[in-house]
Design an enzyme around this catalytic site. Sequence first.
Site, mmCIF file in Angstrom:
data_model
loop_
_atom_site.group_PDB
_atom_site.id
_atom_site.type_symbol
_atom_site.label_atom_id
_atom_site.label_comp_id
_atom_site.label_asym_id
_atom_site.label_seq_id
_atom_site.Cartn_x
_atom_site.Cartn_y
_atom_site.Cartn_z
ATOM 1 N N CYS A 66 -47.895 5.002 -0.680
ATOM 2 C CA CYS A 66 -48.756 4.854 -1.862
ATOM 3 C C CYS A 66 -47.990 4.994 -3.177
ATOM 4 O O CYS A 66 -47.803 4.023 -3.891
ATOM 5 C CB CYS A 66 -49.890 5.873 -1.802
ATOM 6 S SG CYS A 66 -50.998 5.568 -0.424
HETATM 7 N N1 LIG Z 1 -51.438 6.236 4.081
HETATM 8 C C1 LIG Z 1 -52.118 6.705 3.049
HETATM 9 O O1 LIG Z 1 -52.062 7.889 2.740
HETATM 10 C C2 LIG Z 1 -53.039 5.820 2.235
HETATM 11 C C3 LIG Z 1 -53.977 6.431 1.384
HETATM 12 C C4 LIG Z 1 -54.830 5.641 0.634
HETATM 13 C C5 LIG Z 1 -54.735 4.252 0.720
HETATM 14 N N2 LIG Z 1 -53.805 3.673 1.530
HETATM 15 C C6 LIG Z 1 -53.775 2.210 1.588
HETATM 16 O O2 LIG Z 1 -54.405 1.792 2.782
HETATM 17 C C7 LIG Z 1 -53.770 0.616 3.313
HETATM 18 C C8 LIG Z 1 -53.296 0.881 4.738
HETATM 19 O O3 LIG Z 1 -52.330 1.922 4.716
HETATM 20 P P1 LIG Z 1 -51.912 2.718 6.024
HETATM 21 O O4 LIG Z 1 -51.078 3.878 5.554
HETATM 22 O O5 LIG Z 1 -53.100 2.995 6.874
HETATM 23 O O6 LIG Z 1 -50.982 1.643 6.746
HETATM 24 P P2 LIG Z 1 -50.456 1.670 8.269
HETATM 25 O O7 LIG Z 1 -49.225 0.862 8.300
HETATM 26 O O8 LIG Z 1 -50.441 3.093 8.763
HETATM 27 O O9 LIG Z 1 -51.600 0.926 9.080
HETATM 28 C C9 LIG Z 1 -51.905 -0.419 8.922
HETATM 29 C C10 LIG Z 1 -52.242 -1.016 10.275
HETATM 30 O O10 LIG Z 1 -52.641 -2.375 10.070
HETATM 31 C C11 LIG Z 1 -52.159 -3.153 11.152
HETATM 32 N N3 LIG Z 1 -52.161 -4.565 10.751
HETATM 33 C C12 LIG Z 1 -51.245 -5.252 10.038
HETATM 34 N N4 LIG Z 1 -51.636 -6.523 9.864
HETATM 35 C C13 LIG Z 1 -52.830 -6.644 10.490
HETATM 36 C C14 LIG Z 1 -53.745 -7.721 10.679
HETATM 37 N N5 LIG Z 1 -53.515 -8.943 10.156
HETATM 38 N N6 LIG Z 1 -54.860 -7.502 11.388
HETATM 39 C C15 LIG Z 1 -55.109 -6.281 11.913
HETATM 40 N N7 LIG Z 1 -54.293 -5.226 11.778
HETATM 41 C C16 LIG Z 1 -53.166 -5.413 11.063
HETATM 42 C C17 LIG Z 1 -50.792 -2.549 11.432
HETATM 43 O O11 LIG Z 1 -50.364 -2.853 12.751
HETATM 44 C C18 LIG Z 1 -51.060 -1.058 11.234
HETATM 45 O O12 LIG Z 1 -51.430 -0.412 12.437
HETATM 46 C C19 LIG Z 1 -52.654 0.295 2.316
HETATM 47 O O13 LIG Z 1 -53.148 -0.601 1.367
HETATM 48 C C20 LIG Z 1 -52.397 1.625 1.643
HETATM 49 O O14 LIG Z 1 -51.849 1.456 0.359
HETATM 50 C C21 LIG Z 1 -52.962 4.432 2.301
#
Ligand SMILES: NC(=O)c1ccc[n+]([C@@H]2O[C@H](COP(=O)([O-])OP(=O)(O)OC[C@H]3O[C@@H](n4cnc5c(N)ncnc54)[C@H](O)[C@@H]3O)[C@@H](O)[C@H]2O)c1
Length: 415
Positions: free
Chosen positions: A257
């Site tokens: 993030c």
């Molecule tokens: N990690 C955090 O603390 C956090 C907090 C708030 C917001 N976010 C936001 O949330 C979003 C996700 O972050 P995250 O940390 O969960 O990421 P992550 O990488 O942990 O998880 C994302 C998942 O999406 C899957 N994926 C990728 N392409 C895909 C598709 N086309 N169809 C289905 N699945 C698909 C990946 O395999 C992965 O398992 C980002 O935009 C991030 O900025 C993250």
Amino acid sequence: MRIGIIGLGYVGLPLAVAFAEAGHQVVGLDVDAAKVEALNAGVSHVEDIPDAALAPLGERLRATTAYADLAACEAAIVCVPTPLTDSREPDLAYLEQAASSLAAILRPDQLVVLESTSYPGTTRERLQPILEGSGLATGTDFHLAFSPERIDPGRTDFTIRTTPKLVGGITDACTERARDLYAEICDEVVVLSTPEAAELAKLLENIFRSVNIALVNELAQLCDRLGIDVWEVIGAAATKPFGFMRFEPGPGMGGHCLPIDPFYLAYRARQLDFYPEFIELAGKVNQAQPAFCVERIERALNEAGKPVNGSRILILGVSYKGGVGDVRESPALKIIGRLQDLGGDVAYHDPFVAELPGHGLASVDLEPGLAEADLTAIVTAHPGTDYADVVARARQVIDFRGVTRGIEAANVTRL
Ligand SMILES: NC(=O)c1ccc[n+]([C@@H]2O[C@H](COP(=O)([O-])OP(=O)(O)OC[C@H]3O[C@@H](n4cnc5c(N)ncnc54)[C@H](O)[C@@H]3O)[C@@H](O)[C@H]2O)c1
């Protein structure tokens, strides 16, 4: 309700579990077949979700790789990654891929919510046209909204239920559908007038942290020159009961993030011929912090009459923050890489990160790791570590997290 969650990572999996725990039927979709298989076998890959939390959900949470399995869902929530490209511009490829797959199975009356962080305009300008490629119209045939995820991995004092949830829909009807959906799992849902306002609110939250962390990181560098203890100064300022919020310096920012999201807004601003100075400056200061830490390590070794080249340096903690195993953008990786370039014999200990293949390293045991190291650098402080014991066993310690404050010992220096 039947709810689809697209992307079962740090954001999507806890959300899927929250809806399933609230009694809904959840279909979790991920393109990573290994994650899907593990989840269906009751094994979680996210620290905040222990396997024991999956077991009682039974059939209420099923994982799949097939978008067709979402066709029967009333709502689909998109939680895919939104990283930066190599040239530090928004990479919406995952989002567009997920949207195209979703458009192929979109049905009338479905609600689609985007939770992935992105710049203002993403839901309306990037997601909506792809979904409308299905032939369905937003606001009448299906509903579309943005609702930013506010999860803070490892945090237990605030949960999905107790953290207010922002929602902003393309139309009023879209917003209402999204509000009703999240009211199932959140005590408070805050309605915004547009998706853009919700998108920008999320970015403001992260930029606020980034700017304030940069401020104290810069102060730490100045305090080093002044010979003043930065931790004492911050602790003193934090006694003011109003008008000050405590932020702590450290080895730099990591995770998915803070090092990334501000650049989403900077990109959008540039398109409008606007150059947001705070964002760029904070990014610059925070990204320089690992190099400052390496310089401090060099100095600490120098004082003991040793060069980095050939010295054994133990890095304590390599994930981007305590209590999690996520190494994305972790400043520890930059510190280790630079020390290796300088010929340092680097080892690391991190109970949450078994190996760092990119650096040719695997976590070593604390003992004999501490005893063997010329210098131990505390880069990430995991809960449960006894730092008095670390100081007692190590030859020399440099602490970039302030966790040795209060421990009187001649072999410790701090940021
Ligand atoms: N990690 C955090 O603390 C956090 C907090 C708030 C917001 N976010 C936001 O949330 C979003 C996700 O972050 P995250 O940390 O969960 O990421 P992550 O990488 O942990 O998880 C994302 C998942 O999406 C899957 N994926 C990728 N392409 C895909 C598709 N086309 N169809 C289905 N699945 C698909 C990946 O395999 C992965 O398992 C980002 O935009 C991030 O900025 C993250």
